[in-house]
Enzyme design. Structure first.
Site, PDB file in Angstrom:
ATOM      1  CD  GLU A 130      -2.554   1.439   2.458  1.00 37.88           C
ATOM      2  OE1 GLU A 130      -2.741   2.562   2.934  1.00 37.88           O
ATOM      3  OE2 GLU A 130      -2.895   0.353   3.269  1.00 37.88           O
ATOM      4  CB  CYS A 196      -9.400   2.149   6.906  1.00 39.19           C
ATOM      5  SG  CYS A 196     -10.809   1.129   6.447  1.00 39.19           S
ATOM      6  CB  SER A 225       1.396  -4.504   7.710  1.00 36.25           C
ATOM      7  OG  SER A 225       1.663  -3.421   8.320  1.00 36.25           O
ATOM      8  CG  ASN A 226      -4.851  -5.386   9.898  1.00 30.76           C
ATOM      9  OD1 ASN A 226      -5.425  -6.516  10.056  1.00 30.76           O
ATOM     10  ND2 ASN A 226      -5.218  -4.419  10.502  1.00 30.76           N
TER      11      ASN A 226
END
Length: 286
Positions: A130, A196, A225-226
């Protein structure tokens, strides 16, 4: 022993959309090429590969003329689309709408900073798909920071426009924003919270869920990563938290004398995988 799956865990909207696009295209054309892992979850990627999805790199694009290429939810920089067009590749753009909106905002921020001699600063993980897609919107002329220590790379004598990768921690973003404003003094600083909320809102819910059980099994892919961020949220709320990628990694000793086990996961973790882990725990002979 009671095993509970967190209803707030699992695929986010962007991932659901990308996988849906891939499955529809696979039914139509038989073979689809995903530029990078469609989701940072090895087990789900393997399921889609069995349906005809192939994971490729940017270097592989030269051999994909006439084929169908899927841009995953993380998005891509403009140069990727230009290259695909030159090579005659059909593109399915599954960029998450939230990421696409951030890409536009970053381009606008860059244009504004160019006018006043300022710089764009992005909170994000270097090398993350991203982030690569985001910095590419500004010809990579963006200062990427992962934490407060990286602010040494920021020029505080020039105007600053501060944004974030969509899946970063709200707490970290707000902290860095305050430090930037303090260090900038009278210099113009624009703070643009682009995290988000569909993802960030899970932090408090996951913390509550983790505290409600004796042991937490957090399921996510190693590349997520999240997942790393949300796992730390769970571990902070309940030290008896274990991170696994699939059910084969479960250890019987984690559940001795335990009454309530909670299963949760990242935005890249499919519900079916959490259910598989829950079933494996329920069938353990302790």
């Amino acid at each position: 022993m009671e095993v509970i799956i967190d209803d707030n865990s699992g695929f986010c909207f962007g991932v659901v959309r990308a996988i849906g696009e891939a499955e529809t295209a696979l039914q139509r054309v038989g073979e689809v090429y995903s530029l990078g892992d469609i989701v940072h979850n090895r087990v789900e990627v393997q399921r889609l590969e069995q349906l005809g999805l192939h994971t490729v790199t940017h270097e592989d694009m030269a051999n994909l003329g006439g084929r169908t290429l899927l841009i995953r939810a993380h998005g891509e920089p403009p140069r990727t689309y230009h290259k695909a067009k030159e090579l005659g590749i059909t593109v399915i753009d599954a960029t998450c709408p939230v990421v696409a909106r951030l890409q536009r905002r970053l381009r606008e921020a860059y244009d504004k900073m160019q006018e006043v001699g300022g710089s764009v600063v992005l909170l994000g993980k270097r090398g993350h798909a991203e982030v690569i897609g985001l910095t590419g919107q500004a010809d990579d002329d963006v200062v990427v920071i992962e934490g407060e220590a990286d602010l040494e790379n920021v020029d505080f004598t020039r105007p600053i426009y501060f944004l974030s990768q969509t899946t970063q921690s709200i707490g970290l973003f707000n902290h860095i924003a305050e430090v930037i404003k303090m260090r900038a003094g009278e210099v113009s600083v624009t703070i643009d919270d682009t995290i988000c909320r569909r993802v960030a809102g899970r932090e408090s819910l996951l913390a509550d869920f983790s505290r409600s059980v004796d042991v937490v099994i957090f399921v996510c892919g190693r590349k997520s990563s999240n997942g790393r961020v949300l796992y730390e949220v769970c571990r902070s709320a309940n030290p008896k938290c274990f991170n696994i990628e699939e059910e084969s990694e479960l250890d019987n000793s984690w559940f001795e004398g335990v009454e309530r086990v909670g299963i949760c996961g990242a935005t890249s973790t499919p519900r079916w995988l959490m259910e598989k882990v829950a079933n494996a725990i329920s069938n353990m002979k302790l």
